[in-house]
Design an enzyme around this catalytic site. Structure first.
Site, mmCIF file in Angstrom:
data_model
loop_
_atom_site.group_PDB
_atom_site.id
_atom_site.type_symbol
_atom_site.label_atom_id
_atom_site.label_comp_id
_atom_site.label_asym_id
_atom_site.label_seq_id
_atom_site.Cartn_x
_atom_site.Cartn_y
_atom_site.Cartn_z
ATOM 1 N N CYS A 2 0.902 -1.148 0.000
ATOM 2 C CA CYS A 2 0.000 0.000 0.000
ATOM 3 C C CYS A 2 0.935 1.190 0.000
ATOM 4 O O CYS A 2 2.093 1.067 0.382
ATOM 5 C CB CYS A 2 -0.842 0.116 1.285
ATOM 6 S SG CYS A 2 -2.265 -1.004 1.328
ATOM 7 N N GLY A 29 -0.222 0.216 -4.978
ATOM 8 C CA GLY A 29 -1.590 -0.233 -4.807
ATOM 9 C C GLY A 29 -2.487 0.459 -5.802
ATOM 10 O O GLY A 29 -2.394 1.676 -5.980
ATOM 11 N N ASN A 100 0.073 1.143 6.067
ATOM 12 C CA ASN A 100 0.752 0.231 5.140
ATOM 13 C C ASN A 100 1.274 -0.944 5.961
ATOM 14 O O ASN A 100 2.106 -0.752 6.842
ATOM 15 C CB ASN A 100 1.908 0.961 4.446
ATOM 16 C CG ASN A 100 2.696 0.062 3.492
ATOM 17 O OD1 ASN A 100 3.801 0.393 3.117
ATOM 18 N ND2 ASN A 100 2.146 -1.069 3.096
ATOM 19 N N GLY A 101 0.754 -2.126 5.689
ATOM 20 C CA GLY A 101 1.209 -3.296 6.438
ATOM 21 C C GLY A 101 0.061 -4.260 6.651
ATOM 22 O O GLY A 101 -0.981 -4.157 5.995
ATOM 23 N N TYR A 242 11.381 -6.067 -5.647
ATOM 24 C CA TYR A 242 10.256 -5.873 -6.560
ATOM 25 C C TYR A 242 9.361 -4.677 -6.269
ATOM 26 O O TYR A 242 9.010 -3.923 -7.169
ATOM 27 C CB TYR A 242 9.392 -7.153 -6.554
ATOM 28 C CG TYR A 242 8.080 -7.033 -7.301
ATOM 29 C CD1 TYR A 242 8.048 -7.082 -8.692
ATOM 30 C CD2 TYR A 242 6.884 -6.865 -6.618
ATOM 31 C CE1 TYR A 242 6.842 -6.960 -9.383
ATOM 32 C CE2 TYR A 242 5.674 -6.748 -7.302
ATOM 33 C CZ TYR A 242 5.668 -6.796 -8.686
ATOM 34 O OH TYR A 242 4.484 -6.675 -9.361
ATOM 35 N N ASP A 345 14.075 -11.918 -14.683
ATOM 36 C CA ASP A 345 12.873 -11.391 -14.014
ATOM 37 C C ASP A 345 13.203 -11.251 -12.527
ATOM 38 O O ASP A 345 14.160 -11.857 -12.032
ATOM 39 C CB ASP A 345 11.676 -12.327 -14.231
ATOM 40 C CG ASP A 345 10.343 -11.590 -14.061
ATOM 41 O OD1 ASP A 345 10.363 -10.397 -13.687
ATOM 42 O OD2 ASP A 345 9.291 -12.197 -14.305
ATOM 43 N N ASP A 346 12.397 -10.452 -11.833
ATOM 44 C CA ASP A 346 12.718 -10.200 -10.418
ATOM 45 C C ASP A 346 12.355 -11.373 -9.524
ATOM 46 O O ASP A 346 13.048 -11.677 -8.562
ATOM 47 C CB ASP A 346 12.004 -8.923 -9.944
ATOM 48 C CG ASP A 346 10.515 -9.027 -10.153
ATOM 49 O OD1 ASP A 346 9.818 -9.448 -9.238
ATOM 50 O OD2 ASP A 346 10.048 -8.722 -11.269
ATOM 51 N N CYS A 434 13.618 -8.821 6.690
ATOM 52 C CA CYS A 434 12.700 -9.945 6.768
ATOM 53 C C CYS A 434 12.939 -10.754 5.502
ATOM 54 O O CYS A 434 12.943 -10.209 4.396
ATOM 55 C CB CYS A 434 11.251 -9.466 6.823
ATOM 56 S SG CYS A 434 10.075 -10.850 6.726
ATOM 57 N N CYS A 437 9.462 -15.136 3.598
ATOM 58 C CA CYS A 437 8.844 -15.850 2.473
ATOM 59 C C CYS A 437 9.886 -16.668 1.694
ATOM 60 O O CYS A 437 9.534 -17.524 0.888
ATOM 61 C CB CYS A 437 8.108 -14.882 1.553
ATOM 62 S SG CYS A 437 9.131 -13.527 0.996
HETATM 63 S S1 SF4 Z 1 7.548 -12.374 4.238
HETATM 64 FE FE1 SF4 Z 1 8.591 -11.721 2.335
HETATM 65 S S2 SF4 Z 1 7.234 -10.261 1.352
HETATM 66 FE FE2 SF4 Z 1 6.545 -10.498 3.485
HETATM 67 S S3 SF4 Z 1 7.573 -8.872 4.625
HETATM 68 FE FE3 SF4 Z 1 8.869 -10.653 4.785
HETATM 69 S S4 SF4 Z 1 10.289 -10.476 3.039
HETATM 70 FE FE4 SF4 Z 1 8.584 -9.079 2.662
#
Ligand code: SF4
Length: 454
Positions: A2, A29, A100-101, A242, A345-346, A434, A437
């Site tokens: 967002c 967004g 945003n979050g 990305y 690609d990313d 982070c 994922c």
């Molecule tokens: S899980 Fe992946 S997409 Fe979500 S905040 Fe962490 S690094 Fe970003």
């Protein structure tokens, strides 16, 4: 994802400036847009659609304070009730929130608030923040206490801009998942998701709002307060891969340079004998330039994007995404006939886009297509604001790299390693991110998932 922005303007042009800021944050967004204005009283407009579709010149009423939001849904459906800013009118006055979050403990907080008498108008987690703020301010109007209490209740990612009567406030959660920065304008200040919005307003970048830091802007005075100290940061690594615009700088790191470094390391890790390097536009271009620089292969376009269609991945519905890919890019046949192409690609989320693109280039006459991805495989869902909710929709959570290669139909497929990705960002001064994922290990406790500690 967002996009959020807040402006204080001495010359009563805060709404107009928020409009332009949202314009430059549109990539974050595209489902709905909204702006709240404060000038004696709080007014707002929000609707489904792009910023340019939602607002007319007449909507942008003179105001000293304004906040705005462009939405892409994570918690809550894509519908008008969930558009932001959320506005709550209470005994303490009017409160508008642009968030945003994504809150991990949304359901339990909502239940708790409903039991205490709160009435919700949406199913968005961002309304929780507005309701909580109104409750906390009834007890005390000390803003440090407000942010501390908010932080003690909210689990997840929450960068916010707030209008509380005639004050503009903004804060970033202590792990700093989502970016937030502040810039100086000719007649005031702007707080926004990305520095590209400061540039669009011809402002001067002041600083990134630090994780656990809040900004309070009142009558032209700016105050920075630290409301929480975090042991570590967890800035979303996908902002660099990305989401963010390449002309933005997030936490001191140029997104453009980060993507170039990722492409260079990708070339070092996964070289291939080919005629040229090309990109899936737009988000693969910068990493492809990095790959070309490092490999010594020429960079050439082989896909042209229809720029009037939004980003495929952030379109909320699968059917819509599938349909749009076909209209989104076209192949420059002259460039691909009989050629061996490194296509960068990313990232790959569901592999539907990659499969279609490889197929289009193949049908146009390419001899070999070597797909190179500027991020590691996405293995696990995001609970912090990106619409990757289940492992089902992530091709890499169910398939090996070789199986994905077969699905997309390329001669070869290689991803950037996690070490390579971290190295690229560390070279530019990055610290902690982070990567949940990509690893399946989360920086905060998420029910049913592993934490970074195990
Ligand atoms: S899980 Fe992946 S997409 Fe979500 S905040 Fe962490 S690094 Fe970003």
């Amino acid at each position: 994802m967002c996009g959020i922005a807040g402006v204080y303007s001495e010359r009563f042009s805060a709404g107009e400036k928020v409009y332009y800021a949202l314009f430059s944050l549109q990539h974050r967004g595209q489902e709905s847009a909204g702006i709240a204005f404060y000038s004696d009283t709080l007014r707002y407009k929000k609707q489904m659609g792009l910023v340019s579709e939602v607002f007319t010149k007449e909507d942008l009423i003179p105001a000293k304070y304004s906040i705005g939001h462009v939405r892409y849904s994570t918690t809550g459906l894509s519908k008008l009730e969930n558009a932001q800013p959320f506005v709550v009118k209470s005994k303490v006055g009017s409160i508008a929130v642009a968030h945003n979050g994504n809150l991990v403990n949304y359901a339990e907080l909502r239940k708790e608030l409903e039991n205490e008498g709160s009435v919700f108008t949406s199913d968005s987690d961002s309304e929780i923040i507005a309701q909580l703020i109104s409750k906390i301010l009834l007890k005390s109007t000390d803003y440090i206490e407000l942010f501390q209490e908010l932080n003690s209740k909210l689990v997840g990612s929450h960068s916010c801009v707030l209008l509380i009567n005639d004050k503009l406030l903004a804060y970033r959660d202590p792990l700093g998942f989502r970016p937030l920065c502040i810039g100086e304008l000719e007649d005031g200040y702007v707080v926004c998701s990305e520095s590209c919005a400061i540039d669009a307003l011809e402002g001067k970048f002041i600083k990134d709002v630090e994780p656990g830091e809040a900004v309070i802007i009142e009558n032209g005075d700016v105050e920075f307060v630290r409301f929480a100290k975090s042991q570590r940061r967890a800035v979303c690594i996908f902002e660099y891969i990305y989401f963010a615009r390449p002309d933005s700088v997030i936490d001191g790191i140029s997104v453009y340079r980060a993507r170039t470094e990722m492409g260079k390391i990708l070339a070092e890790e996964s070289p291939v004998d080919a005629d040229f390097v090309s990109a899936v536009p737009d988000s693969g271009i910068t990493a492809a330039i990095g790959y070309a620089t490092s490999s010594g292969l020429p960079y050439m376009e082989c896909l042209i994007k229809n720029r009037y269609i939004g980003r495929t991945f952030i379109m909320p519905k699968q059917e819509l995404r599938e349909l749009l890919v076909r209209f989104k890019v076209n192949v420059i046949k002259e460039n691909v006939i009989g050629r061996r192409i490194v296509l960068v690609d990313d990232s790959i989320v569901r592999a539907t886009t990659s499969r279609r693109i490889v197929d289009m280039i193949r049908k146009a006459g390419a001899k070999e297509i070597h797909l190179r991805i500027g991020s590691p495989p996405i293995l696990a869902p995001c609970y912090f604001g990106i619409d990757m909710k289940t492992r089902e929709e992530l091709v890499a959570s169910k398939h090996s790299v070789e199986e994905i290669r077969e699905i997309v139909g390329a001669e070869s497929l290689r991803y950037l390693s996690l070490e390579g990705l971290i190295t690229a960002l560390k070279r530019l001064g990055g610290k902690e991110f982070c990567t949940a994922c990509l690893t399946g290990r989360y920086p905060v406790a998420v029910p049913g998932e592993l934490t970074e500690e195990g």
